[in-house]
Design an enzyme around this catalytic site. Sequence first.
Site, PDB file in Angstrom:
ATOM      1  N   CYS A 104      29.645  31.017  41.646  1.00  0.00           N
ATOM      2  CA  CYS A 104      30.800  31.428  40.836  1.00  0.00           C
ATOM      3  C   CYS A 104      31.647  30.241  40.375  1.00  0.00           C
ATOM      4  CB  CYS A 104      31.666  32.409  41.615  1.00  0.00           C
ATOM      5  SG  CYS A 104      30.753  33.857  42.132  1.00  0.00           S
ATOM      6  N   HIS A 232      38.896  32.664  38.749  1.00  0.00           N
ATOM      7  CA  HIS A 232      37.623  33.381  38.855  1.00  0.00           C
ATOM      8  C   HIS A 232      37.933  34.824  39.241  1.00  0.00           C
ATOM      9  CE1 HIS A 232      33.791  34.800  40.009  1.00  0.00           C
ATOM     10  NE2 HIS A 232      33.971  34.677  41.306  1.00  0.00           N
ATOM     11  N   ASN A 262      32.859  41.156  38.922  1.00  0.00           N
ATOM     12  CA  ASN A 262      32.624  39.737  39.187  1.00  0.00           C
ATOM     13  C   ASN A 262      31.338  39.315  38.461  1.00  0.00           C
ATOM     14  OD1 ASN A 262      31.950  37.243  40.215  1.00  0.00           O
ATOM     15  ND2 ASN A 262      32.330  37.785  42.361  1.00  0.00           N
TER      16      ASN A 262
HETATM   17  N1  COA Z   1      33.228  52.110  49.379  1.00  0.00           N
HETATM   18  C1  COA Z   1      33.812  52.667  50.438  1.00  0.00           C
HETATM   19  N2  COA Z   1      33.909  52.035  51.614  1.00  0.00           N
HETATM   20  C2  COA Z   1      33.386  50.806  51.709  1.00  0.00           C
HETATM   21  C3  COA Z   1      32.762  50.163  50.633  1.00  0.00           C
HETATM   22  C4  COA Z   1      32.690  50.868  49.423  1.00  0.00           C
HETATM   23  N3  COA Z   1      32.115  50.354  48.318  1.00  0.00           N
HETATM   24  N4  COA Z   1      32.361  48.947  51.019  1.00  0.00           N
HETATM   25  C5  COA Z   1      32.718  48.801  52.295  1.00  0.00           C
HETATM   26  N5  COA Z   1      33.335  49.927  52.718  1.00  0.00           N
HETATM   27  C6  COA Z   1      33.877  50.222  54.031  1.00  0.00           C
HETATM   28  C7  COA Z   1      33.270  49.368  55.109  1.00  0.00           C
HETATM   29  O1  COA Z   1      32.061  49.915  55.579  1.00  0.00           O
HETATM   30  C8  COA Z   1      34.350  49.381  56.159  1.00  0.00           C
HETATM   31  O2  COA Z   1      34.279  50.589  56.874  1.00  0.00           O
HETATM   32  P1  COA Z   1      34.567  50.621  58.443  1.00  0.00           P
HETATM   33  O3  COA Z   1      36.004  50.159  58.584  1.00  0.00           O
HETATM   34  O4  COA Z   1      34.326  52.049  58.774  1.00  0.00           O
HETATM   35  O5  COA Z   1      33.580  49.670  59.037  1.00  0.00           O
HETATM   36  C9  COA Z   1      35.654  49.395  55.329  1.00  0.00           C
HETATM   37  O6  COA Z   1      35.265  49.904  54.035  1.00  0.00           O
HETATM   38  C10 COA Z   1      36.279  48.056  55.164  1.00  0.00           C
HETATM   39  O7  COA Z   1      35.292  47.142  54.763  1.00  0.00           O
HETATM   40  P2  COA Z   1      35.565  45.640  54.519  1.00  0.00           P
HETATM   41  O8  COA Z   1      34.317  44.928  54.119  1.00  0.00           O
HETATM   42  O9  COA Z   1      36.359  45.106  55.675  1.00  0.00           O
HETATM   43  O10 COA Z   1      36.542  45.753  53.238  1.00  0.00           O
HETATM   44  P3  COA Z   1      37.407  44.667  52.559  1.00  0.00           P
HETATM   45  O11 COA Z   1      38.783  45.107  52.465  1.00  0.00           O
HETATM   46  O12 COA Z   1      37.148  43.284  53.115  1.00  0.00           O
HETATM   47  O13 COA Z   1      36.835  44.696  51.084  1.00  0.00           O
HETATM   48  C11 COA Z   1      35.431  43.410  49.639  1.00  0.00           C
HETATM   49  C12 COA Z   1      35.495  44.343  50.826  1.00  0.00           C
HETATM   50  C13 COA Z   1      34.003  42.996  49.395  1.00  0.00           C
HETATM   51  C14 COA Z   1      35.971  44.148  48.427  1.00  0.00           C
HETATM   52  C15 COA Z   1      36.323  42.178  49.919  1.00  0.00           C
HETATM   53  O14 COA Z   1      36.069  41.686  51.197  1.00  0.00           O
HETATM   54  C16 COA Z   1      36.134  41.068  48.925  1.00  0.00           C
HETATM   55  O15 COA Z   1      36.451  41.193  47.762  1.00  0.00           O
HETATM   56  N6  COA Z   1      35.676  39.903  49.419  1.00  0.00           N
HETATM   57  C17 COA Z   1      35.559  38.700  48.605  1.00  0.00           C
HETATM   58  C18 COA Z   1      34.505  38.882  47.608  1.00  0.00           C
HETATM   59  C19 COA Z   1      34.306  37.667  46.822  1.00  0.00           C
HETATM   60  O16 COA Z   1      35.209  37.005  46.460  1.00  0.00           O
HETATM   61  N7  COA Z   1      33.025  37.439  46.576  1.00  0.00           N
HETATM   62  C20 COA Z   1      32.512  36.571  45.685  1.00  0.00           C
HETATM   63  C21 COA Z   1      32.804  35.187  45.891  1.00  0.00           C
HETATM   64  S1  COA Z   1      32.445  34.638  44.358  1.00  0.00           S
END
Ligand code: COA
Length: 306
Positions: A104, A232, A262
Amino acid sequence: MAVPSKTVTNQDLAALVETNDEWITSRTGIQRRRHCAEGESISVLTAEAAQKALERAGVTPDQIGACIVATVTQENLVPSAACGLQKDLGLPEDIPCFDLNAACTGFLFALHTMECLLNASPRKFGLVVGAENLSRVINWEDRGTCILFGDGAGAAVVECREGWPSISAVMGCHGSGELLCLPGVESGGHSYISMEGTKVFKFAVEAVPWCIDQVLKKTGQTVEDVDFFVFHQANARIIDLAVRKYHIPAEKYYKNIAEYGNTSAASIPLVLGELQEQRKVGPGSRVLAVGFGGGLTWGSCLIEFA
Ligand code: COA
């Protein structure tokens, strides 16, 4: 910029995995993303974006001194997407054309590389493209990642001349496949993106201020001196945290993550393209761009619009 015709909504994804519009919107800011439809090709979109950039800049292919395509999802490993552009656009044959993988952060790594190349080139214009077909590498059973990514291409013609200020790029890498990984053909398995979302989120929230601070230090500028901040588009919450930390007013930053998700290396040029179309930036605008992503990689620079 050029994006595919097919729009995939959060509701569409809720039919594939256990998720819902409310969760995706509140956790990421994403409402829709574009995915290449059957018969659509990222190389065609890449050429379309590059052609538009040349036209908008009023620069002809023979004036281009180097071409870099930042991507992790090029159609072919060989020939590179950049060599494809050389052929499609009729760029000169005595210039370097190559692809660059910094996930990215790719577009910003490419801008920095281009500055170095143009400093040593008799031709002072360069073509920098970010293009991704991430829908091809999505694991449709992983709700933690399949909701995040979109396809698209964005391109910029850049000019570099003696005596002009450098873009003062800062960048860094921390080699680790544990947090974010996209295996290649040699891995023997599926080439799908896997990610430890929460850990990557934490990394991003630390990388963004580091990048901003370093560029401001290097250029001797302050937050107030910057006309526009381009982040980004990985998660709206990451952008909101940075905006709050630096007290960046609403008219000085932009989010299009709701529309495109993204798009990795394409994300920053997709923002730049819309900003220019909407005349939010224009001649003389100084834009501080910040990226972070797989590798891990991060980077930032201060660009001035011609
Ligand atoms: N829909 C519903 N629930 C979901 C889900 C979805 N699409 N994806 C994950 N969950 C659930 C998980 O299973 C978890 O459930 P649990 O508490 O029962 O285990 C809960 O939601 C929380 O998951 P978590 O991964 O901790 O969520 P989060 O708040 O960290 O959000 C992202 C997840 C991916 C949106 C976030 O972490 C993120 O944006 N990370 C950075 C991504 C990024 O920048 N990536 C690219 C770099 S270029």
